[in-house]
Write a protein that holds these residues in place. Structure first.
Motif, short mmCIF file in Angstrom:
data_model
loop_
_atom_site.label_atom_id
_atom_site.label_comp_id
_atom_site.label_asym_id
_atom_site.label_seq_id
_atom_site.Cartn_x
_atom_site.Cartn_y
_atom_site.Cartn_z
N PHE A 130 0.85 -1.18 0.00
CA PHE A 130 0.00 0.00 0.00
C PHE A 130 0.89 1.23 0.00
O PHE A 130 2.08 1.14 0.30
N ARG A 131 0.31 2.37 -0.30
CA ARG A 131 1.08 3.60 -0.25
C ARG A 131 0.22 4.74 0.22
O ARG A 131 -1.01 4.74 0.03
N GLN A 132 0.88 5.72 0.81
CA GLN A 132 0.18 6.91 1.27
C GLN A 132 1.01 8.14 0.95
O GLN A 132 2.14 8.28 1.44
N ALA A 133 0.44 8.99 0.13
CA ALA A 133 1.08 10.25 -0.22
C ALA A 133 0.61 11.32 0.76
O ALA A 133 -0.46 11.19 1.36
N PRO A 134 1.38 12.38 0.92
CA PRO A 134 0.98 13.47 1.84
C PRO A 134 -0.40 14.01 1.50
O PRO A 134 -0.69 14.31 0.34
N GLY A 135 -1.24 14.11 2.50
CA GLY A 135 -2.58 14.65 2.31
C GLY A 135 -3.57 13.72 1.68
O GLY A 135 -4.71 14.11 1.40
N LYS A 136 -3.15 12.49 1.43
CA LYS A 136 -4.05 11.53 0.80
C LYS A 136 -4.24 10.31 1.68
O LYS A 136 -3.45 10.04 2.58
N GLU A 137 -5.29 9.57 1.39
CA GLU A 137 -5.52 8.34 2.12
C GLU A 137 -4.59 7.24 1.61
O GLU A 137 -4.15 7.26 0.46
N ARG A 138 -4.34 6.29 2.48
CA ARG A 138 -3.53 5.16 2.07
C ARG A 138 -4.31 4.34 1.05
O ARG A 138 -5.52 4.12 1.21
N GLU A 139 -3.60 3.88 0.02
CA GLU A 139 -4.27 3.16 -1.05
C GLU A 139 -3.54 1.86 -1.38
O GLU A 139 -2.33 1.74 -1.19
N PHE A 140 -4.31 0.93 -1.90
CA PHE A 140 -3.76 -0.35 -2.33
C PHE A 140 -2.92 -0.17 -3.58
O PHE A 140 -3.29 0.58 -4.49
N VAL A 141 -1.79 -0.89 -3.63
CA VAL A 141 -0.92 -0.85 -4.81
C VAL A 141 -0.93 -2.22 -5.50
O VAL A 141 -1.33 -2.34 -6.65
N GLU A 142 -0.47 -3.23 -4.80
CA GLU A 142 -0.45 -4.58 -5.36
C GLU A 142 -0.55 -5.59 -4.25
O GLU A 142 -0.14 -5.34 -3.13
N GLY A 143 -1.09 -6.76 -4.59
CA GLY A 143 -1.18 -7.85 -3.63
C GLY A 143 -0.82 -9.16 -4.29
O GLY A 143 -0.89 -9.29 -5.52
N ILE A 144 -0.42 -10.12 -3.47
CA ILE A 144 -0.02 -11.41 -4.00
C ILE A 144 -0.55 -12.51 -3.08
O ILE A 144 -0.57 -12.37 -1.85
N SER A 145 -0.98 -13.60 -3.69
CA SER A 145 -1.55 -14.71 -2.95
C SER A 145 -0.47 -15.46 -2.17
O SER A 145 0.72 -15.25 -2.34
N ARG A 146 -0.93 -16.37 -1.35
CA ARG A 146 -0.03 -17.10 -0.47
C ARG A 146 1.06 -17.86 -1.23
O ARG A 146 2.21 -17.89 -0.81
N ASP A 147 0.69 -18.43 -2.35
CA ASP A 147 1.67 -19.22 -3.11
C ASP A 147 2.30 -18.43 -4.24
O ASP A 147 3.12 -18.97 -5.00
N GLY A 148 1.93 -17.18 -4.36
CA GLY A 148 2.49 -16.33 -5.41
C GLY A 148 1.86 -16.54 -6.77
O GLY A 148 2.27 -15.90 -7.74
N GLY A 149 0.86 -17.39 -6.83
CA GLY A 149 0.28 -17.71 -8.12
C GLY A 149 -0.73 -16.70 -8.63
O GLY A 149 -1.11 -16.72 -9.81
N SER A 150 -1.16 -15.81 -7.77
CA SER A 150 -2.16 -14.83 -8.15
C SER A 150 -1.78 -13.46 -7.61
O SER A 150 -1.34 -13.34 -6.46
N THR A 151 -1.95 -12.46 -8.45
CA THR A 151 -1.65 -11.10 -8.02
C THR A 151 -2.81 -10.18 -8.39
O THR A 151 -3.61 -10.49 -9.29
N SER A 152 -2.88 -9.09 -7.70
CA SER A 152 -3.85 -8.04 -8.06
C SER A 152 -3.15 -6.71 -7.93
O SER A 152 -2.18 -6.57 -7.17
N TYR A 153 -3.62 -5.72 -8.67
CA TYR A 153 -2.91 -4.46 -8.70
C TYR A 153 -3.89 -3.32 -8.95
O TYR A 153 -4.98 -3.50 -9.51
N ALA A 154 -3.47 -2.15 -8.53
CA ALA A 154 -4.23 -0.95 -8.82
C ALA A 154 -4.00 -0.54 -10.26
O ALA A 154 -2.92 -0.73 -10.80
N GLY A 155 -5.00 0.02 -10.87
CA GLY A 155 -4.91 0.40 -12.26
C GLY A 155 -3.78 1.38 -12.56
O GLY A 155 -3.17 1.35 -13.64
N CYS A 156 -3.48 2.22 -11.59
CA CYS A 156 -2.46 3.25 -11.82
C CYS A 156 -1.05 2.69 -11.91
O CYS A 156 -0.13 3.41 -12.33
N VAL A 157 -0.85 1.45 -11.52
CA VAL A 157 0.48 0.85 -11.59
C VAL A 157 0.56 -0.29 -12.59
O VAL A 157 1.61 -0.92 -12.74
N LYS A 158 -0.52 -0.52 -13.28
CA LYS A 158 -0.56 -1.62 -14.25
C LYS A 158 0.54 -1.47 -15.28
O LYS A 158 0.73 -0.40 -15.86
N GLY A 159 1.27 -2.57 -15.47
CA GLY A 159 2.32 -2.56 -16.46
C GLY A 159 3.63 -1.93 -15.99
O GLY A 159 4.64 -2.00 -16.70
#
Length: 123
Positions: free
Chosen positions: A37-66
């Motif tokens: 997750f990340r938090q910029a000054p004056g902003k709420e903390r937001e999700f960036v990327e996540g990964i499953s227990r075995d690493g086989g699945s990930t999810s990401y915020a659209g702003c960091v895609k690619g």
């Protein structure tokens, strides 16, 4: 004692790359989904990327895609966020977090948090 310790933050120029690492201890790492997750000054903390227990699945915020990639090593108990093509809107304190079970974008469901590492991008 549970610890999530981030490292790798710093100051880079726009377009550069940076790799953040999070070392976990005190938890059965291989049953924990991990997130960044990340938090910029004056902003709420937001999700960036996540990964499953075995690493086989990930999810990401659209702003960091690619541009950002999350990975984990269940032997070393680490999770890494590789950030490429950093933009002026990416600076923030980046946090590592862990939760048992499945990965989610909802920060309130994460049980443990690191102290954060600062990422600064100069244009």
């Amino acid at each position: 004692q549970v610890q999530l310790v981030e490292s790798g933050g710093g100051t880079v120029q726009a377009g550069d790359s940076l790799r953040l690492s999070c070392a976990a201890s005190g938890i059965p790492f291989n049953i924990y989904a991990m997130g960044w997750f990340r938090q910029a000054p004056g902003k709420e903390r937001e999700f960036v990327e996540g990964i499953s227990r075995d690493g086989g699945s990930t999810s990401y915020a659209g702003c960091v895609k690619g541009r950002f990639t999350i990975s984990r090593d269940n032997v070393k108990n680490t999770v890494t966020l590789t950030m490429n093509s950093l933009k002026p809107e990416d600076p923030a304190v980046y946090y590592c977090a862990g939760k048992p079970g499945v990965v989610t974008t909802i920060q309130g469901q994460y049980q443990y948090w690191g102290q954060g590492t600062q990422v600064t991008v100069s244009s």
